[in-house]
Design a protein around this motif. Structure first.
Motif, PDB file in Angstrom:
ATOM      1  N   VAL A  38       0.876  -1.163   0.000  1.00 36.10           N
ATOM      2  CA  VAL A  38       0.000   0.000   0.000  1.00 36.10           C
ATOM      3  C   VAL A  38       0.917   1.217   0.000  1.00 36.10           C
ATOM      4  O   VAL A  38       1.878   1.286   0.769  1.00 36.10           O
ATOM      5  CB  VAL A  38      -0.919  -0.002   1.234  1.00 36.10           C
ATOM      6  CG1 VAL A  38      -1.655   1.321   1.358  1.00 36.10           C
ATOM      7  CG2 VAL A  38      -1.903  -1.161   1.147  1.00 36.10           C
ATOM      8  N   VAL A  39       0.633   2.158  -0.879  1.00 38.85           N
ATOM      9  CA  VAL A  39       1.452   3.355  -1.031  1.00 38.85           C
ATOM     10  C   VAL A  39       0.585   4.572  -0.761  1.00 38.85           C
ATOM     11  O   VAL A  39      -0.525   4.675  -1.279  1.00 38.85           O
ATOM     12  CB  VAL A  39       2.034   3.432  -2.465  1.00 38.85           C
ATOM     13  CG1 VAL A  39       2.851   4.690  -2.659  1.00 38.85           C
ATOM     14  CG2 VAL A  39       2.859   2.197  -2.783  1.00 38.85           C
ATOM     15  N   VAL A  40       1.080   5.494   0.069  1.00 38.58           N
ATOM     16  CA  VAL A  40       0.404   6.764   0.321  1.00 38.58           C
ATOM     17  C   VAL A  40       1.391   7.857  -0.082  1.00 38.58           C
ATOM     18  O   VAL A  40       2.534   7.871   0.376  1.00 38.58           O
ATOM     19  CB  VAL A  40      -0.005   6.915   1.803  1.00 38.58           C
ATOM     20  CG1 VAL A  40      -0.747   8.232   2.013  1.00 38.58           C
ATOM     21  CG2 VAL A  40      -0.857   5.734   2.250  1.00 38.58           C
ATOM     22  N   PHE A  54      -3.754   7.394  -2.434  1.00 44.25           N
ATOM     23  CA  PHE A  54      -3.631   6.044  -1.895  1.00 44.25           C
ATOM     24  C   PHE A  54      -3.625   5.097  -3.092  1.00 44.25           C
ATOM     25  O   PHE A  54      -4.477   5.210  -3.971  1.00 44.25           O
ATOM     26  CB  PHE A  54      -4.818   5.694  -0.992  1.00 44.25           C
ATOM     27  CG  PHE A  54      -4.869   6.492   0.274  1.00 44.25           C
ATOM     28  CD1 PHE A  54      -4.331   5.973   1.440  1.00 44.25           C
ATOM     29  CD2 PHE A  54      -5.438   7.753   0.305  1.00 44.25           C
ATOM     30  CE1 PHE A  54      -4.374   6.704   2.618  1.00 44.25           C
ATOM     31  CE2 PHE A  54      -5.483   8.486   1.477  1.00 44.25           C
ATOM     32  CZ  PHE A  54      -4.945   7.955   2.628  1.00 44.25           C
ATOM     33  N   ALA A  55      -2.689   4.172  -3.119  1.00 44.52           N
ATOM     34  CA  ALA A  55      -2.609   3.207  -4.214  1.00 44.52           C
ATOM     35  C   ALA A  55      -2.019   1.912  -3.663  1.00 44.52           C
ATOM     36  O   ALA A  55      -1.616   1.849  -2.504  1.00 44.52           O
ATOM     37  CB  ALA A  55      -1.724   3.756  -5.332  1.00 44.52           C
ATOM     38  N   ARG A  64      -4.080   1.546  -9.721  1.00 45.73           N
ATOM     39  CA  ARG A  64      -5.294   2.179  -9.226  1.00 45.73           C
ATOM     40  C   ARG A  64      -6.261   1.094  -8.809  1.00 45.73           C
ATOM     41  O   ARG A  64      -6.116  -0.062  -9.151  1.00 45.73           O
ATOM     42  CB  ARG A  64      -5.909   3.046 -10.310  1.00 45.73           C
ATOM     43  CG  ARG A  64      -5.006   4.214 -10.617  1.00 45.73           C
ATOM     44  CD  ARG A  64      -5.691   5.209 -11.500  1.00 45.73           C
ATOM     45  NE  ARG A  64      -4.797   6.342 -11.641  1.00 45.73           N
ATOM     46  CZ  ARG A  64      -4.613   6.983 -12.755  1.00 45.73           C
ATOM     47  NH1 ARG A  64      -5.261   6.636 -13.833  1.00 45.73           N
ATOM     48  NH2 ARG A  64      -3.790   7.998 -12.799  1.00 45.73           N
ATOM     49  N   GLY A  65      -7.262   1.499  -8.090  1.00 42.21           N
ATOM     50  CA  GLY A  65      -8.266   0.554  -7.651  1.00 42.21           C
ATOM     51  C   GLY A  65      -8.455   0.677  -6.160  1.00 42.21           C
ATOM     52  O   GLY A  65      -7.793   1.480  -5.502  1.00 42.21           O
TER      53      GLY A  65
END
Length: 93
Positions: A38-40, A54-55, A64-65
């Motif tokens: 998870v990347v912020v 957020f990705a 994305r999603g």
């Protein structure tokens, strides 16, 4: 363990146009034998407006999603944000 916050000068595409990545934190995840993170990211648009993205990432590429985290991993995100003060402030943490 959450990946340390890192400051970058990479760019990101957004619905509002290109933006610069100011700060980013990553929390490695695993579901069975699938691995992802998870990347912020704290982004800054050309207009100067700040955006938070957020990705999730697989093989280093942001996707994305929907982003889903286990409750216990939110604490890992909080710990990673301690090393990204500007991003933490933008989230109100």
């Amino acid at each position: 363990m959450a990946t340390a916050a890192r400051e970058r000068s990479a760019t990101a595409a957004t619905p509002w146009g290109g933006a610069t990545v100011l700060e980013e934190v990553s929390v490695p995840q695993r579901a069975g034998d699938r691995r992802f993170a998870v990347v912020v990211q704290l982004l800054e648009a050309k207009s100067g407006e700040r955006l938070v993205r957020f990705a999730y990432a697989t093989d280093g590429s942001a996707r994305r999603g929907p982003v889903t985290m286990r409750a216990r991993d939110v604490e890992r995100l909080r710990a990673a944000l301690a090393r990204a003060p500007v991003l933490a402030e933008a989230l109100g943490w």
